[in-house]
Design a protein around this motif. Structure first.
Motif, mmCIF file in Angstrom:
data_model
loop_
_atom_site.group_PDB
_atom_site.id
_atom_site.type_symbol
_atom_site.label_atom_id
_atom_site.label_comp_id
_atom_site.label_asym_id
_atom_site.label_seq_id
_atom_site.Cartn_x
_atom_site.Cartn_y
_atom_site.Cartn_z
ATOM 1 N N ASP B 77 29.905 53.793 47.720
ATOM 2 C CA ASP B 77 30.081 55.059 47.628
ATOM 3 C C ASP B 77 31.096 55.371 46.919
ATOM 4 N N GLN B 78 30.922 55.816 45.622
ATOM 5 C CA GLN B 78 32.006 56.037 44.450
ATOM 6 C C GLN B 78 32.598 54.465 44.059
ATOM 7 N N GLY B 79 31.715 53.672 44.331
ATOM 8 C CA GLY B 79 32.182 52.114 44.017
ATOM 9 C C GLY B 79 32.747 51.584 45.115
ATOM 10 N N SER B 80 32.888 51.884 46.153
ATOM 11 C CA SER B 80 33.566 51.416 47.275
ATOM 12 C C SER B 80 32.604 51.340 48.458
ATOM 13 N N ASP B 81 32.791 49.956 49.052
ATOM 14 C CA ASP B 81 31.735 49.511 50.287
ATOM 15 C C ASP B 81 32.424 50.056 51.493
ATOM 16 N N VAL B 118 27.953 52.934 38.908
ATOM 17 C CA VAL B 118 27.265 51.753 38.670
ATOM 18 C C VAL B 118 27.883 50.792 38.635
ATOM 19 N N PRO B 119 27.857 49.635 39.532
ATOM 20 C CA PRO B 119 28.690 48.610 39.584
ATOM 21 C C PRO B 119 29.129 47.784 38.269
ATOM 22 N N GLU B 120 30.477 47.480 38.233
ATOM 23 C CA GLU B 120 31.069 47.052 36.918
ATOM 24 C C GLU B 120 30.445 45.578 36.669
ATOM 25 N N ILE B 121 29.898 44.804 37.702
ATOM 26 C CA ILE B 121 29.160 43.540 37.116
ATOM 27 C C ILE B 121 27.955 43.912 36.732
ATOM 28 N N CYS B 255 44.570 48.415 36.336
ATOM 29 C CA CYS B 255 44.593 48.575 37.881
ATOM 30 C C CYS B 255 45.831 48.144 38.694
ATOM 31 N N ALA B 256 46.491 49.007 39.675
ATOM 32 C CA ALA B 256 47.447 48.741 40.081
ATOM 33 C C ALA B 256 47.517 47.309 41.306
ATOM 34 N N ARG B 257 46.227 47.272 41.612
ATOM 35 C CA ARG B 257 46.073 46.291 42.388
ATOM 36 C C ARG B 257 45.833 44.660 41.936
ATOM 37 N N CYS B 258 44.660 44.847 41.052
ATOM 38 C CA CYS B 258 44.441 43.551 40.439
ATOM 39 C C CYS B 258 44.628 43.323 39.027
ATOM 40 N N GLY B 259 45.066 44.502 38.618
ATOM 41 C CA GLY B 259 46.058 44.225 36.978
ATOM 42 C C GLY B 259 44.830 44.154 35.933
ATOM 43 N N CYS B 260 43.524 44.449 36.379
ATOM 44 C CA CYS B 260 42.749 44.244 35.136
ATOM 45 C C CYS B 260 42.444 45.686 34.279
ATOM 46 N N THR B 261 42.036 45.598 32.911
ATOM 47 C CA THR B 261 42.058 46.715 32.119
ATOM 48 C C THR B 261 40.731 47.073 31.643
ATOM 49 N N ASP B 262 39.898 46.533 32.360
ATOM 50 C CA ASP B 262 38.526 46.731 31.693
ATOM 51 C C ASP B 262 37.512 47.317 32.742
ATOM 52 N N SER B 263 37.919 48.121 33.804
ATOM 53 C CA SER B 263 37.226 48.859 34.922
ATOM 54 C C SER B 263 37.435 50.144 34.850
ATOM 55 N N PHE B 264 36.394 50.763 35.613
ATOM 56 C CA PHE B 264 36.760 52.356 35.788
ATOM 57 C C PHE B 264 37.653 52.620 36.902
ATOM 58 N N LEU B 265 38.689 53.664 36.525
ATOM 59 C CA LEU B 265 39.972 53.549 37.526
ATOM 60 C C LEU B 265 39.737 54.819 38.153
ATOM 61 N N TYR B 284 34.518 44.589 42.471
ATOM 62 C CA TYR B 284 35.139 43.806 41.319
ATOM 63 C C TYR B 284 36.546 43.676 41.329
ATOM 64 N N CYS B 285 37.351 44.730 42.108
ATOM 65 C CA CYS B 285 38.858 44.578 42.314
ATOM 66 C C CYS B 285 38.888 43.345 43.074
ATOM 67 N N ASN B 286 38.359 42.937 44.146
ATOM 68 C CA ASN B 286 38.585 41.959 45.007
ATOM 69 C C ASN B 286 38.435 40.554 44.340
ATOM 70 N N ARG B 287 37.319 40.551 43.638
ATOM 71 C CA ARG B 287 37.085 39.505 42.752
ATOM 72 C C ARG B 287 37.985 39.301 41.621
ATOM 73 N N GLN B 288 38.553 40.181 41.101
ATOM 74 C CA GLN B 288 39.550 39.786 39.982
ATOM 75 C C GLN B 288 40.670 39.577 40.825
ATOM 76 N N LEU B 289 41.317 40.009 41.813
ATOM 77 C CA LEU B 289 42.275 39.711 42.719
ATOM 78 C C LEU B 289 42.314 38.160 42.942
#
Lengths: 192, 299
Positions: B77-81, B118-121, B255-265, B284-289
């Motif tokens: 739901d909005q990217g979140s499980d 749509v999922p990032e991966i 992203c404040a949590r994982c620091g990536c700059t290539d995802s929808f925020l 995606y965020c958990n994976r980056q982290l």
């Protein structure tokens, strides 16, 4: 509180689990036109009956001019029989040239175009009848070999599908495999 | 009628996947027609589900009509499980589909039901993405009659929709549609791709996975098959723009949590009145982290 699918007999074409698996094979076939998809194994039916059992019930009409489905199975499915021009589903023998005009739907309701299940001798890879396919669901081109498909089918199919979105969708089936040719697929070749 | 009568145990329950076999068969027929006519809103008899229409019943009916014991289901739901709609729909699937595995990992899932992302991966050919759609018809803003809209869709006549976009450009120098951006499928039908952000629209184009859209209240199913063109409706001289997440200095926010700059925020309002930005796709965020933490451990 639930009936798991797995308590039932799996290899019967009438079981919900078989129908779910066969539907997924069909959905993959329509998603990737021209790719062969294996039908799940079943003990009590052949290709055309498998497809009919997955897709047909008393809500749809069927024309089976070549009697490819046993009358007992037609009754079991509860399908209404209809003329070739009106039927939602048509089951035909691919070795004979089509001599009918299926429903093609209308501009506002193209989904009323018929689904034609064509029984062919074999979808195994051969050099017998190489077709090159293009269209949605195909990355560049897709090769398809069919034996036992009268060439007139290709010309007729092209004629039925010349006015997108109207058209008819084909499902080619042998005893174990299925290939879908939705109306958007463009076919070249077929002469050897 | 005998009030003490009970059905035999084998029948005193829901069938697998809640929907009866006739309902599933009808939805299956409609899915195949929807794939055959890319982007066409195929009507179907949307069933009553034990939740309100507008809570994802269309996407859920798609999922339940195709799911089997071999599947692994992910619901977002909005990217979140873990937000409320995803949790409820996943619980419902777990309740009614015994033996189906559920997951939060995009790569492990064979079926993904999604609300508004749509999922990032990038997805694979053997995955299916089912969208929950509130409003399926992009022409509804310019034509109230469904009968006329069906003809306009059939003829590929989107002149009035383009006029609407043009009026936006005249008034605001920018097309003001932030989500549900009208997208042309295979050069013919224009669809409402459900309220996904503009950021996700390019990822409908030439997708490897089958994309199915289910609108339960509006009783429509449509599809974008794999390897099919999906072009946002634009003008030749005004290219399509997506969200860019630049701050005032022109830096791409991380992203404040994982620091990536290539995802929808997602923009978050913090308690002290400041703002923070965080990945919308939690997997995606958990994976980056996890991968940055693994990197720190090995160093």
């Amino acid at each position: 509180m639930n009936n798991p699918l797995t308590t039932e007999q799996h290899d019967s074409v009438w079981s919900p689990l078989y129908q779910q698996r066969a539907f997924r094979a069909l959905m993959s076939a329509f998603s990737f036109p021209g790719r062969r998809q294996p039908l799940p194994l079943c003990s009590d039916a052949t290709g055309p009956t498998c497809i009919a059992a997955v897709l047909c019930d008393n809500e749809v009409s069927l024309a089976d001019p070549d009697q490819l489905i046993q009358p007992a199975d037609i009754r079991r499915l509860g399908i209404r029989e209809a003329s070739l021009e009106n039927a939602g589903f048509i089951i035909a023998d691919g070795s004979r040239a089509p001599d009918f005009a299926p429903a093609l739907g209308s501009l506002a309701e193209p989904e009323q175009g018929a689904t034609i299940i064509v029984r062919v001798a074999s979808l195994e890879s051969t050099n017998d009848f190489p077709l090159m396919l293009e269209g949605p669901g195909i990355q560049d081109t897709q090769a398809l070999a069919v034996s036992g498909l009268n060439r007139a089918w290709l010309a007729e199919r092209a004629r039925w599908n010349r006015n997108f979105p109207m058209g008819a969708d084909l499902i080619l089936v042998d005893d174990t495999q299925v290939v879908a040719l939705p109306r958007t697929t463009r076919i070249r070749g077929g002469t050897n | 009628m005998n009030p003490n009568y009970r059905l035999p145990n084998s029948q005193d329950s829901y069938g697998f996947g809640f929907l009866d076999e006739f309902a599933k068969r009808e939805i299956r027929r409609v899915i195949l027609k929807a794939i055959s006519i890319p982007g066409y809103q195929t009507p179907y008899a949307s069933r009553e589900m034990p939740m309100g229409r507008g809570f994802g019943t269309g996407g859920l009916q798609l999922t339940l009509s195709m799911i089997g014991p071999d599947d692994t289901l992910k619901v977002i739901d909005q990217g979140s499980d873990d937000s409320v709609n995803a949790v409820n729909l996943r619980k419902f699937a777990e309740l009614t589909c015994p033996e189906v595995s559920t997951t939060e990992s995009t790569t492990e899932a064979s079926l993904i039901q999604t609300r508004h992302r749509v999922p990032e991966i990038p997805l694979r050919e053997n995955q299916v993405l089912n969208f929950q759609v509130p409003y399926p018809d992009p022409l509804v803003i310019v034509e109230p009659s469904e009968a006329k809209r069906k003809i306009m869709h059939g003829e590929g006549d989107y002149a009035r929709l383009l006029t609407k976009l043009y009026e936006d450009l005249v008034k605001f120098d920018e097309i003001t549609i932030s989500h549900r951006y009208p997208t042309r499928i295979n050069g013919h039908y224009v669809i409402d791709p459900s309220p996904i952000p503009r950021y996700d629209v390019p990822r409908l184009n030439q997708s490897k996975a089958l994309l199915l859209f289910g609108a339960g209240r509006e009783k429509k199913i449509y599809a974008v098959p794999p390897y099919t063109n999906a072009d946002p409706l634009v003008f030749d001289d005004v290219p399509f723009r997506t969200e860019n997440f630049y701050d005032a200095d022109g830096q791409r926010r991380a992203c404040a949590r994982c620091g990536c700059t290539d995802s929808f925020l997602d923009e978050l309002n913090l308690e002290d009145g400041s703002k923070a930005w965080q990945c919308s796709d939690t997997d995606y965020c958990n994976r980056q982290l996890a991968s940055t933490e693994a990197g720190e451990v090995t160093q």
